[in-house]
Write an enzyme that holds these catalytic residues in place. Structure first.
Site, PDB file in Angstrom:
ATOM      1  N   ARG A  37      72.522  36.166  50.087  1.00  0.00           N
ATOM      2  CA  ARG A  37      72.219  37.606  50.138  1.00  0.00           C
ATOM      3  C   ARG A  37      71.376  38.054  48.957  1.00  0.00           C
ATOM      4  O   ARG A  37      70.741  39.101  48.991  1.00  0.00           O
ATOM      5  CB  ARG A  37      73.510  38.426  50.138  1.00  0.00           C
TER       6      ARG A  37
ATOM      7  N   GLN B  39      72.711  57.172  25.402  1.00  0.00           N
ATOM      8  CA  GLN B  39      71.619  57.564  26.279  1.00  0.00           C
ATOM      9  C   GLN B  39      71.106  56.343  27.022  1.00  0.00           C
ATOM     10  O   GLN B  39      71.143  55.229  26.496  1.00  0.00           O
ATOM     11  CB  GLN B  39      70.428  58.146  25.492  1.00  0.00           C
TER      12      GLN B  39
ATOM     13  N   ASN C 156      67.440  55.694  28.676  1.00  0.00           N
ATOM     14  CA  ASN C 156      66.108  56.273  28.819  1.00  0.00           C
ATOM     15  C   ASN C 156      65.287  55.460  29.812  1.00  0.00           C
ATOM     16  O   ASN C 156      65.498  54.254  29.961  1.00  0.00           O
ATOM     17  CB  ASN C 156      65.398  56.316  27.471  1.00  0.00           C
TER      18      ASN C 156
ATOM     19  N   ARG D 228      53.078  51.855  23.451  1.00  0.00           N
ATOM     20  CA  ARG D 228      54.025  52.860  22.955  1.00  0.00           C
ATOM     21  C   ARG D 228      54.705  52.278  21.715  1.00  0.00           C
ATOM     22  O   ARG D 228      55.298  51.222  21.765  1.00  0.00           O
ATOM     23  CB  ARG D 228      55.073  53.181  24.019  1.00  0.00           C
TER      24      ARG D 228
ATOM     25  N   HIS E 145      58.191  52.683  16.942  1.00  0.00           N
ATOM     26  CA  HIS E 145      59.099  53.794  16.661  1.00  0.00           C
ATOM     27  C   HIS E 145      60.456  53.306  16.147  1.00  0.00           C
ATOM     28  O   HIS E 145      60.890  52.218  16.481  1.00  0.00           O
ATOM     29  CB  HIS E 145      59.397  54.589  17.945  1.00  0.00           C
TER      30      HIS E 145
ATOM     31  N   LYS F 126      68.665  49.609  20.387  1.00  0.00           N
ATOM     32  CA  LYS F 126      68.120  49.740  21.735  1.00  0.00           C
ATOM     33  C   LYS F 126      68.298  48.421  22.478  1.00  0.00           C
ATOM     34  O   LYS F 126      68.218  47.348  21.875  1.00  0.00           O
ATOM     35  CB  LYS F 126      66.622  50.057  21.711  1.00  0.00           C
TER      36      LYS F 126
ATOM     37  N   HIS G  56      60.122  49.443  17.004  1.00  0.00           N
ATOM     38  CA  HIS G  56      60.018  48.934  18.367  1.00  0.00           C
ATOM     39  C   HIS G  56      58.763  49.472  19.037  1.00  0.00           C
ATOM     40  O   HIS G  56      58.421  50.639  18.882  1.00  0.00           O
ATOM     41  CB  HIS G  56      61.250  49.360  19.183  1.00  0.00           C
TER      42      HIS G  56
ATOM     43  N   LYS H 281      49.907  60.570  18.492  1.00  0.00           N
ATOM     44  CA  LYS H 281      51.005  60.382  17.540  1.00  0.00           C
ATOM     45  C   LYS H 281      51.113  58.914  17.126  1.00  0.00           C
ATOM     46  O   LYS H 281      51.218  58.595  15.936  1.00  0.00           O
ATOM     47  CB  LYS H 281      52.306  60.863  18.178  1.00  0.00           C
TER      48      LYS H 281
END
Length: 188
Positions: free
Chosen positions: A23, A46, A48, A59, A62, A72, A119, A167
């Site tokens: 399956r 959270q 995200n 990206r 950060h 994370k 990251h 940014k």
């Protein structure tokens, strides 16, 4: 789950351990007991989700300073991305070093990003979607970033970025005072 150590102290690549039959398969994305047994974060506040429509979207880099430093767990749920982490913890044996790995919907690998790490990722396909668990709430006053192409770090991106936010383009090169590296000494 299978936890693979990386060259950076405290970071992991996580492989889903599939249990399957005709399956399909079943696999855990997260298990508090298994993460605790590895000495990893078990509390996440959270989940995200990001979508990048174009291949070559970058990206990052950060992170958040203490007291809002965050762990994370990142996974691509559609498409593929090259995920990068940089150890920014003063005194760490892997300080200033980076590690990257391809995360894709097909390979189902996840990156565990400890507190005190920058990251970033670049998308390798159009319509790449990432899902990540985060251990602390977003705190704008604690937000920081490092320029994605800082020569002192020397990240080898697999493709040239074509989309970067203003940014993310304007973060400064690695600077001990601005980036709060001393505040992150000893974080895990």
């Amino acid at each position: 789950m299978i936890f693979h150590k990386t060259p950076l102290d405290g970071a992991r690549l996580i492989e889903l351990e599939k249990r399957g039959d005709d399956r399909g398969f079943f696999a855990r994305f997260f298990c508090e007991k298994e993460f605790a047994a590895e000495g990893l974060e078990t509390r996440f506040v959270q989940i995200n989700n990001s979508l990048s429509s174009k291949k070559g979207t970058l990206r990052g880099l950060h992170y958040q300073l203490p007291p809002s430093g965050e762990v994370k767990i990142v996974r691509a749920i559609r498409g593929a991305l090259f995920d990068v982490i940089v150890d920014l913890r003063a005194g760490s044996p892997s300080f200033g070093k980076w590690f990257g790995a391809e995360l894709s919907a097909e390979n189902r690998m996840m990156m565990y990003v400890p507190r005190g790490f920058g990251h970033a990722f670049i998308t390798l396909t159009d319509d790449t979607e990432a899902l990540y668990l985060v251990s602390d709430f977003y705190a704008p006053d604690c937000e920081r970033g490092v320029r994605y192409n800082d020569p002192a770090i020397g990240i080898e991106w697999p493709i040239e970025p074509i989309e970067i936010s203003e940014k993310d383009k304007s973060w400064p090169d690695l600077n001990a005072e601005f980036h709060g590296m001393e505040l992150m000494r000893g974080l895990k």
